[in-house]
Write a protein that holds these residues in place. Structure first.
Motif, mmCIF file in Angstrom:
data_model
loop_
_atom_site.group_PDB
_atom_site.id
_atom_site.type_symbol
_atom_site.label_atom_id
_atom_site.label_comp_id
_atom_site.label_asym_id
_atom_site.label_seq_id
_atom_site.Cartn_x
_atom_site.Cartn_y
_atom_site.Cartn_z
ATOM 1 N N GLY A 149 9.752 -17.021 -8.587
ATOM 2 C CA GLY A 149 9.140 -15.858 -9.224
ATOM 3 C C GLY A 149 10.109 -15.043 -10.045
ATOM 4 N N SER A 150 11.095 -15.698 -10.639
ATOM 5 C CA SER A 150 12.113 -14.977 -11.420
ATOM 6 C C SER A 150 11.464 -14.116 -12.500
ATOM 7 N N GLY A 151 11.962 -12.923 -12.634
ATOM 8 C CA GLY A 151 11.478 -12.019 -13.653
ATOM 9 C C GLY A 151 10.382 -11.089 -13.190
ATOM 10 N N LEU A 152 9.854 -11.317 -11.992
ATOM 11 C CA LEU A 152 8.813 -10.446 -11.474
ATOM 12 C C LEU A 152 9.413 -9.330 -10.635
ATOM 13 N N PRO A 153 8.728 -8.196 -10.559
ATOM 14 C CA PRO A 153 9.176 -7.153 -9.627
ATOM 15 C C PRO A 153 9.154 -7.697 -8.200
ATOM 16 N N SER A 154 9.993 -7.164 -7.349
ATOM 17 C CA SER A 154 10.121 -7.691 -5.993
ATOM 18 C C SER A 154 8.798 -7.704 -5.238
ATOM 19 N N VAL A 155 7.953 -6.695 -5.469
ATOM 20 C CA VAL A 155 6.687 -6.617 -4.742
ATOM 21 C C VAL A 155 5.759 -7.778 -5.116
ATOM 22 N N LEU A 156 5.920 -8.332 -6.337
ATOM 23 C CA LEU A 156 5.135 -9.489 -6.761
ATOM 24 C C LEU A 156 5.865 -10.798 -6.515
ATOM 25 N N LYS A 157 7.171 -10.763 -6.587
ATOM 26 C CA LYS A 157 7.985 -11.967 -6.459
ATOM 27 C C LYS A 157 7.760 -12.666 -5.131
ATOM 28 N N LYS A 159 5.052 -12.660 -3.441
ATOM 29 C CA LYS A 159 3.651 -13.069 -3.268
ATOM 30 C C LYS A 159 3.217 -14.166 -4.234
ATOM 31 N N TYR A 160 3.874 -14.241 -5.423
ATOM 32 C CA TYR A 160 3.378 -15.131 -6.458
ATOM 33 C C TYR A 160 4.483 -15.997 -7.050
ATOM 34 N N PHE A 178 0.412 -18.347 -9.224
ATOM 35 C CA PHE A 178 -0.145 -18.881 -7.991
ATOM 36 C C PHE A 178 0.234 -17.967 -6.835
ATOM 37 N N SER A 179 -0.720 -17.699 -5.955
ATOM 38 C CA SER A 179 -0.361 -16.957 -4.744
ATOM 39 C C SER A 179 0.372 -17.919 -3.813
ATOM 40 N N LYS A 180 1.489 -17.478 -3.242
ATOM 41 C CA LYS A 180 2.289 -18.352 -2.382
ATOM 42 C C LYS A 180 1.594 -18.647 -1.061
ATOM 43 N N ARG A 228 -12.480 -9.415 -12.317
ATOM 44 C CA ARG A 228 -12.060 -8.615 -11.167
ATOM 45 C C ARG A 228 -10.553 -8.388 -11.190
ATOM 46 N N MET A 229 -10.161 -7.132 -11.048
ATOM 47 C CA MET A 229 -8.745 -6.787 -10.955
ATOM 48 C C MET A 229 -8.312 -6.872 -9.495
ATOM 49 N N GLU A 230 -7.296 -7.677 -9.220
ATOM 50 C CA GLU A 230 -6.821 -7.846 -7.851
ATOM 51 C C GLU A 230 -5.815 -6.765 -7.467
ATOM 52 N N GLU A 231 -4.857 -6.542 -8.333
ATOM 53 C CA GLU A 231 -3.867 -5.491 -8.071
ATOM 54 C C GLU A 231 -3.115 -5.174 -9.345
ATOM 55 N N ILE A 232 -2.398 -4.063 -9.317
ATOM 56 C CA ILE A 232 -1.606 -3.651 -10.474
ATOM 57 C C ILE A 232 -0.283 -3.092 -9.968
ATOM 58 N N VAL A 233 0.780 -3.436 -10.670
ATOM 59 C CA VAL A 233 2.117 -2.938 -10.336
ATOM 60 C C VAL A 233 2.687 -2.270 -11.568
ATOM 61 N N ASP A 234 3.088 -1.029 -11.404
ATOM 62 C CA ASP A 234 3.618 -0.237 -12.505
ATOM 63 C C ASP A 234 5.125 -0.100 -12.353
ATOM 64 N N THR A 235 5.885 -0.571 -13.351
ATOM 65 C CA THR A 235 7.336 -0.413 -13.362
ATOM 66 C C THR A 235 7.713 0.419 -14.582
ATOM 67 N N PRO A 236 8.961 0.912 -14.661
ATOM 68 C CA PRO A 236 9.358 1.735 -15.816
ATOM 69 C C PRO A 236 9.187 1.044 -17.164
#
Length: 458
Positions: A149-157, A159-160, A178-180, A228-236
């Motif tokens: 999951g390189s490049g994703l925020p840790s909260v997503l990394k 899981k996906y 893909f969900s892990k 359907r929106m599953e989740e959203i992650v907001d980073t700077p």
């Protein structure tokens, strides 16, 4: 190859046992890649050994008899259909080469391109492997580096796993992920923030309070014809939106590949879009960016579930900012927005205008306004409602053309409303409506049944 040959293969062990054994093995060895299952097979495969055979024979490392495939699919799978091998070209090389060799008579496809019996190709990250026919997609190959999951925020990394790019647009990039746990596929939209809005103030995508407030509203929306929106992650720097995946792609691509849709097919698709927009309007949301690229199809079939996407972005951006996302081609934008540059007041009738342009495109394969007119600009054509029905419409029903005229009415006060569109004679088609209701019921049953929850990791 016949049914008898398939049924006389040696008995196979219980698939659950295979998964348990594999999980125990994974604890002892490190995988160098993974085959992510697509819709026709049940299990992922972590690649640990240097070589794997795949086919319906029980002697294969990956036996497709254990995947509970439909009999008609098993009938086109060879005993050994293809082989995947990992090779180091030199002792000092860090990354090995991964090959896929086609061992079948019916063919193996990588990214819908035939490999050819006895031939092999280099397998790269995110390659899609199909068996016998391009549409029988079995696995997506991913390397270990991609799985982290390189490049994703840790909260997503955690899981996906991030896969290939599905599309890019003015408002962001869309990736397949893909969900892990459970291996469910999603679309992830990544919207890069700007430091300031066009008026010099704070950009709306840099306002966490506004983002999360709108997210709560959007997540509460539930309709079978809305993504359907599953989740959203907001980073700077970026907003990551995880959405359900629609395998059939964009309506835009469907129209382009077929040149134009039959009236029957267009009606089935358009009715579902109307249901979605009617629901949004009843919920107090104006989409503002309706176009074929934002209408997604569940499958490649003509009879398919349809969903509207990107409705959330219009809630997060102001009108003037939205105007700047049209990339200089406001083909689907209502006249009242163009007249004020997005700064003036307007109503949800802007969506009805866009729907009129979309229906025109579906039935003709072309847009109603001429971008290359030598004397009248595109904007002037739109604000004056200058369009006609060329010969391609000669075989289109008068009811369909009447609905287009009603939606492409310049004066928003005289333009047909979304509620009246639902009641228009062209959409009073009992057979079509029953088909749509059946598609919606099937999708609901698939998502809500216990078996489906287990299979898709929900």
């Amino acid at each position: 190859m016949n049914n008898e040959e398939v049924l006389t293969l040696p008995d196979t062990q219980n698939a659950d046992g295979v998964v348990i054994t594999q999980e125990v093995s994974q604890q002892r060895q490190v995988a160098w890649g993974r085959l992510w299952r697509n819709k026709y097979v049940q299990n992922n495969v972590d690649l640990i050994k240097d070589e794997y055979t795949v086919g319906r024979s029980a002697s294969c490392d990956i036996c497709l008899m254990k995947q509970k495939l439909k009999l008609q699919l098993l009938n086109i799978v060879s005993k050994v259909h293809f082989k995947i091998s990992r090779t180091y070209l030199s002792d000092c090389e860090e990354d090995p080469i991964v090959y896929l060799e086609d061992c079948s008579h019916n063919g193996t496809y990588v990214n819908k391109t035939l490999v050819g019996s006895g031939k092999r190709v280099v397998l790269e990250n995110n390659d899609v492997i199909s068996i016998s026919i391009p549409g029988f997609t079995a696995y997506t190959f991913m390397t270990t580096k991609a799985l982290d999951g390189s490049g994703l925020p840790s909260v997503l990394k955690h899981k996906y796993a991030i896969s290939r790019t599905l599309g890019t647009g003015a408002c962001g990039t869309v990736k397949l992920i893909f969900s892990k746990i459970g291996c469910k596929k999603y679309a992830m939209k990544m919207i890069t923030k700007k430091s300031q809005a066009s008026n010099g103030g704070k950009h709306p995508l840099n306002d966490p309070e506004k983002i999360m407030n709108e997210v709560r509203i959007l997540k509460a929306l539930k309709h079978p014809c809305i993504i359907r929106m599953e989740e959203i992650v907001d980073t700077p720097s970026t907003v990551y939106i995880i959405l359900e995946l629609m395998e059939g792609g964009e309506l835009f691509e469907r129209i382009r590949s077929k040149q134009r849709l039959s009236e029957k097919c267009a009606k089935l698709i358009f009715y579902q879009v109307i249901l979605a927009v009617h629901y949004l309007h009843e919920s107090g949301i104006t989409h503002r960016d309706l176009k074929p690229e934002n209408i997604l199809l569940a499958s490649d079939d003509d009879v398919t579930l349809v969903k509207v996407s990107d409705f959330g972005l219009s809630k997060l951006l102001d009108s003037e900012t939205m105007m700047k996302t049209f990339c200089g081609t406001p083909m689907y934008v209502a006249p009242e927005i163009l007249l004020t540059g997005g700064k003036g007041a307007y109503t949800k009738q802007v969506d009805v205008w866009s729907l009129g342009v979309i229906l025109y495109c579906c039935l003709s394969g072309r847009v109603p306004f001429n971008m290359h007119h030598s004397k009248i600009s595109l904007q002037d054509q739109i604000v004056r409602g200058m369009y006609n029905f060329p010969p391609v419409f000669d075989h289109i029903s008068e009811n369909a053309k009447d609905l287009i005229r009603s939606m492409l009415t310049v004066n928003p006060g005289k333009r047909i409303t979304i509620s009246k569109v639902l009641l228009h004679p062209w959409l009073r088609d009992r057979e079509m409506r029953e088909t749509v209701n059946s598609l919606i019921r099937e999708a609901h049953d698939e998502n809500s049944s216990p078996t489906s929850r287990i299979r898709y990791g929900q």
